[in-house]
Design an enzyme around this catalytic site. Structure first.
Site, mmCIF file in Angstrom:
data_model
loop_
_atom_site.group_PDB
_atom_site.id
_atom_site.type_symbol
_atom_site.label_atom_id
_atom_site.label_comp_id
_atom_site.label_asym_id
_atom_site.label_seq_id
_atom_site.Cartn_x
_atom_site.Cartn_y
_atom_site.Cartn_z
ATOM 1 N N CYS A 12 -43.519 35.604 -23.802
ATOM 2 C CA CYS A 12 -43.386 36.058 -25.220
ATOM 3 C C CYS A 12 -44.624 36.758 -25.292
ATOM 4 O O CYS A 12 -45.409 37.394 -24.510
ATOM 5 C CB CYS A 12 -43.202 34.992 -26.044
ATOM 6 S SG CYS A 12 -44.477 33.537 -25.934
ATOM 7 N N ASN A 15 -47.595 33.384 -25.794
ATOM 8 C CA ASN A 15 -47.347 32.316 -25.053
ATOM 9 C C ASN A 15 -47.864 30.770 -25.447
ATOM 10 O O ASN A 15 -48.247 29.904 -24.783
ATOM 11 C CB ASN A 15 -48.132 32.313 -23.844
ATOM 12 C CG ASN A 15 -47.805 31.152 -22.310
ATOM 13 O OD1 ASN A 15 -48.630 31.065 -21.659
ATOM 14 N ND2 ASN A 15 -46.449 30.856 -22.596
ATOM 15 N N SER A 19 -42.402 31.132 -25.274
ATOM 16 C CA SER A 19 -42.198 31.114 -23.908
ATOM 17 C C SER A 19 -42.429 29.763 -23.541
ATOM 18 O O SER A 19 -41.763 29.175 -22.720
ATOM 19 C CB SER A 19 -42.847 32.131 -23.306
ATOM 20 O OG SER A 19 -44.471 32.044 -23.453
ATOM 21 N N ASP A 129 -39.972 35.880 -33.459
ATOM 22 C CA ASP A 129 -41.317 35.263 -33.578
ATOM 23 C C ASP A 129 -41.470 34.291 -34.645
ATOM 24 O O ASP A 129 -41.148 34.864 -35.722
ATOM 25 C CB ASP A 129 -42.361 36.572 -33.533
ATOM 26 C CG ASP A 129 -43.681 36.050 -33.330
ATOM 27 O OD1 ASP A 129 -43.861 34.655 -33.406
ATOM 28 O OD2 ASP A 129 -44.455 36.743 -33.253
HETATM 29 P P1 4NP Z 1 -45.177 33.729 -29.378
HETATM 30 O O1 4NP Z 1 -45.873 33.885 -30.879
HETATM 31 O O2 4NP Z 1 -45.298 34.957 -28.740
HETATM 32 O O3 4NP Z 1 -43.789 32.993 -29.284
HETATM 33 O O4 4NP Z 1 -46.140 32.770 -28.609
HETATM 34 C C1 4NP Z 1 -46.925 34.297 -31.403
HETATM 35 C C2 4NP Z 1 -48.111 33.526 -30.964
HETATM 36 C C3 4NP Z 1 -49.354 34.221 -31.566
HETATM 37 C C4 4NP Z 1 -49.271 35.163 -32.161
HETATM 38 C C5 4NP Z 1 -48.279 35.958 -32.394
HETATM 39 C C6 4NP Z 1 -46.939 35.291 -31.894
HETATM 40 N N1 4NP Z 1 -50.591 36.261 -32.952
HETATM 41 O O5 4NP Z 1 -50.415 37.193 -33.523
HETATM 42 O O6 4NP Z 1 -51.747 35.162 -32.512
#
Ligand code: 4NP
Length: 167
Positions: A12, A15, A19, A129
């Site tokens: 993803c 992470n 994921s 997400d």
């Molecule tokens: P993930 O979710 O890709 O499912 O782990 C996210 C985690 C953090 C962020 C975005 C999506 N971020 O922008 O910090």
């Protein structure tokens, strides 16, 4: 399938939500559904800004309510070596799939897929997400990933993916 280890990487963005959930859910489901299959299961993010962190607390709590303990996992970024090692790399959404396709050597691009290809009955192509959304987003992530993990187990049992890593 033979006795070779099948290596699967879930990807993803950060992470820390989707994921690691896929890693934990699929590992548990494969142990139950395919105990005879030797598997390496891992997860990574296309971005490394959470590298070294445990999964998001909301992700851990939602997963634990369904019996999946993600607390020992730590985030890492996708590395060039991953494209050489893993037989199947499953992205949570199209944006991450496109990022992987740009980074992968041309001869390994056929091993990159969307996870939800394995759950066509869900009617979605992407695991949304959940990071900036509400609690329901984490439940939806689990619903989709449980369905796709079962579909992936079925595909592995039937050997339909074996041509991907045939010598
Ligand atoms: P993930 O979710 O890709 O499912 O782990 C996210 C985690 C953090 C962020 C975005 C999506 N971020 O922008 O910090």
């Amino acid at each position: 399938m033979g006795s070779a280890v099948v290596k699967i990487l879930f990807v993803c963005l950060g992470n820390i939500c989707r994921s690691p959930t896929a890693e934990g859910v699929f590992r548990a489901m494969a142990a139950r559904e395919l105990p005879e299959l030797a598997l390496t299961v891992d997860s990574a993010g296309t971005a490394g800004y959470h590298a070294g962190e445990a999964p998001d607390s909301r992700t851990c709590e939602a997963a634990l309510r369904r019996g999946y303990d993600l607390s020992g996992l730590r985030a890492r970024a996708v590395e060039p070596y991953d494209f050489e090692v893993f037989d199947l790399i499953l992205a949570m959404d199209r944006q991450n799939l496109e990022t992987l396709k740009r980074r992968a050597p041309a001869q390994r691009r056929g091993r990159l897929r969307l996870l939800l290809e394995f759950a066509p009955q869900c009617g979605l192509f992407e695991v949304p997400d959940p990071y900036y959304g509400g609690a329901n987003g984490f439940e939806q992530v689990l619903d989709l990933i449980e369905a796709a993990s079962l579909g992936l187990c079925t595909a592995l049992r039937r050997g339909t993916l074996a041509p991907l890593w045939a010598p």
